[in-house]
Design an enzyme around this catalytic site. Sequence first.
Site, PDB file in Angstrom:
ATOM      1  N   LYS A  28      22.330 -64.527  67.679  1.00 38.97           N
ATOM      2  CA  LYS A  28      23.551 -63.792  67.328  1.00 38.97           C
ATOM      3  C   LYS A  28      24.396 -63.644  68.592  1.00 38.97           C
ATOM      4  O   LYS A  28      24.079 -62.852  69.479  1.00 38.97           O
ATOM      5  CB  LYS A  28      23.221 -62.393  66.787  1.00 38.97           C
ATOM      6  CG  LYS A  28      24.468 -61.701  66.243  1.00 38.97           C
ATOM      7  CD  LYS A  28      24.470 -60.210  66.450  1.00 38.97           C
ATOM      8  CE  LYS A  28      25.259 -59.733  67.629  1.00 38.97           C
ATOM      9  NZ  LYS A  28      26.677 -60.044  67.701  1.00 38.97           N
TER      10      LYS A  28
ATOM     11  N   GLU B  87      28.840 -48.232  85.359  1.00 34.09           N
ATOM     12  CA  GLU B  87      29.364 -49.602  85.358  1.00 34.09           C
ATOM     13  C   GLU B  87      30.744 -49.639  84.711  1.00 34.09           C
ATOM     14  O   GLU B  87      30.929 -49.135  83.607  1.00 34.09           O
ATOM     15  CB  GLU B  87      28.407 -50.496  84.577  1.00 34.09           C
ATOM     16  CG  GLU B  87      28.804 -51.950  84.635  1.00 34.09           C
ATOM     17  CD  GLU B  87      27.756 -52.847  84.007  1.00 34.09           C
ATOM     18  OE1 GLU B  87      27.415 -52.584  82.847  1.00 34.09           O
ATOM     19  OE2 GLU B  87      27.300 -53.790  84.663  1.00 34.09           O
TER      20      GLU B  87
HETATM   21  P1  NDP Z   1      26.831 -54.737  74.152  1.00 40.15           P
HETATM   22  O1  NDP Z   1      25.571 -54.101  74.534  1.00 40.15           O
HETATM   23  O2  NDP Z   1      27.836 -53.929  73.429  1.00 40.15           O
HETATM   24  O3  NDP Z   1      26.566 -55.998  73.230  1.00 40.15           O
HETATM   25  C1  NDP Z   1      25.634 -56.988  73.558  1.00 40.15           C
HETATM   26  C2  NDP Z   1      25.193 -57.661  72.277  1.00 40.15           C
HETATM   27  O4  NDP Z   1      24.454 -56.715  71.487  1.00 40.15           O
HETATM   28  C3  NDP Z   1      26.357 -58.112  71.389  1.00 40.15           C
HETATM   29  O5  NDP Z   1      26.014 -59.315  70.768  1.00 40.15           O
HETATM   30  C4  NDP Z   1      26.460 -56.976  70.396  1.00 40.15           C
HETATM   31  O6  NDP Z   1      27.089 -57.318  69.180  1.00 40.15           O
HETATM   32  C5  NDP Z   1      25.000 -56.655  70.189  1.00 40.15           C
HETATM   33  N1  NDP Z   1      24.763 -55.347  69.584  1.00 40.15           N
HETATM   34  C6  NDP Z   1      25.564 -54.252  69.602  1.00 40.15           C
HETATM   35  N2  NDP Z   1      25.004 -53.231  68.904  1.00 40.15           N
HETATM   36  C7  NDP Z   1      23.811 -53.691  68.430  1.00 40.15           C
HETATM   37  C8  NDP Z   1      22.768 -53.127  67.632  1.00 40.15           C
HETATM   38  N3  NDP Z   1      22.829 -51.869  67.191  1.00 40.15           N
HETATM   39  N4  NDP Z   1      21.698 -53.878  67.336  1.00 40.15           N
HETATM   40  C9  NDP Z   1      21.596 -55.139  67.783  1.00 40.15           C
HETATM   41  N5  NDP Z   1      22.563 -55.749  68.519  1.00 40.15           N
HETATM   42  C10 NDP Z   1      23.649 -55.038  68.858  1.00 40.15           C
HETATM   43  O7  NDP Z   1      27.425 -55.386  75.478  1.00 40.15           O
HETATM   44  P2  NDP Z   1      28.737 -56.287  75.647  1.00 40.15           P
HETATM   45  O8  NDP Z   1      28.683 -57.509  74.825  1.00 40.15           O
HETATM   46  O9  NDP Z   1      29.897 -55.374  75.470  1.00 40.15           O
HETATM   47  O10 NDP Z   1      28.577 -56.797  77.154  1.00 40.15           O
HETATM   48  C11 NDP Z   1      28.948 -56.032  78.251  1.00 40.15           C
HETATM   49  C12 NDP Z   1      27.769 -55.301  78.825  1.00 40.15           C
HETATM   50  O11 NDP Z   1      26.665 -56.172  79.001  1.00 40.15           O
HETATM   51  C13 NDP Z   1      28.016 -54.734  80.186  1.00 40.15           C
HETATM   52  O12 NDP Z   1      27.621 -53.398  80.219  1.00 40.15           O
HETATM   53  C14 NDP Z   1      27.184 -55.564  81.148  1.00 40.15           C
HETATM   54  O13 NDP Z   1      26.707 -54.842  82.218  1.00 40.15           O
HETATM   55  C15 NDP Z   1      26.090 -56.055  80.304  1.00 40.15           C
HETATM   56  N6  NDP Z   1      25.634 -57.394  80.746  1.00 40.15           N
HETATM   57  C16 NDP Z   1      24.439 -57.521  81.435  1.00 40.15           C
HETATM   58  C17 NDP Z   1      24.002 -58.744  81.869  1.00 40.15           C
HETATM   59  C18 NDP Z   1      22.683 -58.901  82.566  1.00 40.15           C
HETATM   60  O14 NDP Z   1      22.162 -60.002  82.612  1.00 40.15           O
HETATM   61  N7  NDP Z   1      22.108 -57.863  83.134  1.00 40.15           N
HETATM   62  C19 NDP Z   1      24.797 -59.951  81.641  1.00 40.15           C
HETATM   63  C20 NDP Z   1      25.992 -59.712  80.908  1.00 40.15           C
HETATM   64  C21 NDP Z   1      26.385 -58.477  80.477  1.00 40.15           C
HETATM   65  P3  NDP Z   1      28.694 -57.279  68.967  1.00 40.15           P
HETATM   66  O15 NDP Z   1      29.011 -58.668  68.701  1.00 40.15           O
HETATM   67  O16 NDP Z   1      28.941 -56.424  67.788  1.00 40.15           O
HETATM   68  O17 NDP Z   1      29.321 -56.760  70.209  1.00 40.15           O
END
Ligand code: NDP
Length: 480
Positions: free
Chosen positions: A172, A379
């Site tokens: 996903k 962050e």
């Molecule tokens: P999110 O945590 O909002 O989303 C990450 C993924 O999780 C998306 O695909 C999202 O879906 C999905 N998701 C959201 N809610 C749920 C749920 N309840 N159950 C299962 N899946 C869910 O992060 P972002 O995409 O906004 O990315 C930014 C964040 O990610 C930043 O805080 C950054 O620090 C972190 N990050 C960390 C990395 C690492 O390797 N440490 C690398 C890249 C980013 P949806 O499509 O709906 O958003």
Amino acid sequence: MSQFANYIDGQWVEGASASRNVNPSNLDDIIGEFAQADADQTQRAISAARRAFAQWSMSTPQQRFDLLDQVGSSILARKAELGRLLAREEGKTLPEAIGEVGRAGQIFKFFAGEALRIGGETVPSVRPGMTVEVTREPLGVIGLITPWNFPIAIPAWKIAPALAYGNTVVIKPADLVPASTWELVRIIAEAGAPAGVINLVMGRGAVVGEALVSSPDVDAVSFTGSVSTGRAIGAKCFASGKKFQLEMGGKNPMVVLDDADLDVAVEACINGAFYSTGQRCTASSRLIVTEGIYDRFIDAMKVRMRALKVGDALDAGTHIGPVVDDKQLQQDERYIAIAREEGGTVFGGERIERGTRGYFLSPALVTDTTPAMRINREEVFGPVASVIKVKDYNEALSVANDTEFGLSAGICTTSLKYSSHFRRHVQAGMVMVNAATAGVDYHVPFGGRKGSSYGPREQGSYAREFYTVVKTAYVSPGAV
Ligand code: NDP
């Protein structure tokens, strides 16, 4: 307008609904309508992966090598075109986007080789006549949940090891940027992955992600994203006995010492803090600078920042593309305002008008900050860096470690003594000396400590710790 379907059990399947993928450099440019799966469709994908696992887990290393190698070649052959798509949907500059696609191709090539190198070991038993054999087996169906900031590299570094070690996948991607992952899955399908081995379900995390995490037919979940989502997913996986791996946020320190080469330090900080619009979990968001170089460093940073061109990700000469969407832009501006309210002085950080409607923000440097301020603890995930002035190396190290995160850390110094001490004592999964905290190789472990990561490392040969399970077999010749 193009419609892009989900991929389930070897078929392209319309979603329960669809959503638009919009170019953040130009809101009038719609990349396409992407299918949105519901919980039922997600469950069908999981069931298909479960059925396919029976055969794929028994495939030969050569079959898995051939598939992954072919995928790697196809990605690399289409690097320019896929990079353009990625820059359009996510907003990083074209050279950055092409670089990310190239990395995805290399990752598939690397894990093609890993499929052959899986091996095992035979150990003499402590008991007479017995032999012990230690082997690795695939886990089963892996659910992959990815964020928006690396739309092809992160899916690649999860899918490639999952398949290389004989697992099947349901992925996903982030709802904001499905196009690059859609193209990646099409490449894998066209390279000959058997039906059900790779499945794509696009849609909201609360629907599709939730269905993946709660399904008893999913054996393991690998997640990259925010801390709050990651922790909630981890708790659910733990409750249902799934293996899980979380890569989350960072508040990465970059230490600049008095003895640093000023040009090297400024270049590392500009790159680490602002390139890819600061939307990297490894971004250098806290610049910790000793007092002897402080004034020269700040002056040089401002000169470099004034020369950075913010604009359309596809324009030649753009250094910093747009922020990914309106929500993230508002978050960036909110943190800039909070930093001001708490006593920080802000250079830059203003909305910029360009020829197209887009989310353009100039890079921001916040000075006069203390470690306790929110700008140094939470962050932001945008082109915003804060600066903390410190007396000496010891204070710099202590401030660097004063965070709940521990993903990446950097130091700019010409001192062997300080760089060695920092490498050993900074609490981070990755350490950079005279280089930006962001920008890593594809064949070595990636991950952090403390609140940044949970579970085994991703990438390199270490990825097998998550994507395989160890079996210890005892073999006795029996009665003779
Ligand atoms: P999110 O945590 O909002 O989303 C990450 C993924 O999780 C998306 O695909 C999202 O879906 C999905 N998701 C959201 N809610 C749920 C749920 N309840 N159950 C299962 N899946 C869910 O992060 P972002 O995409 O906004 O990315 C930014 C964040 O990610 C930043 O805080 C950054 O620090 C972190 N990050 C960390 C990395 C690492 O390797 N440490 C690398 C890249 C980013 P949806 O499509 O709906 O958003």
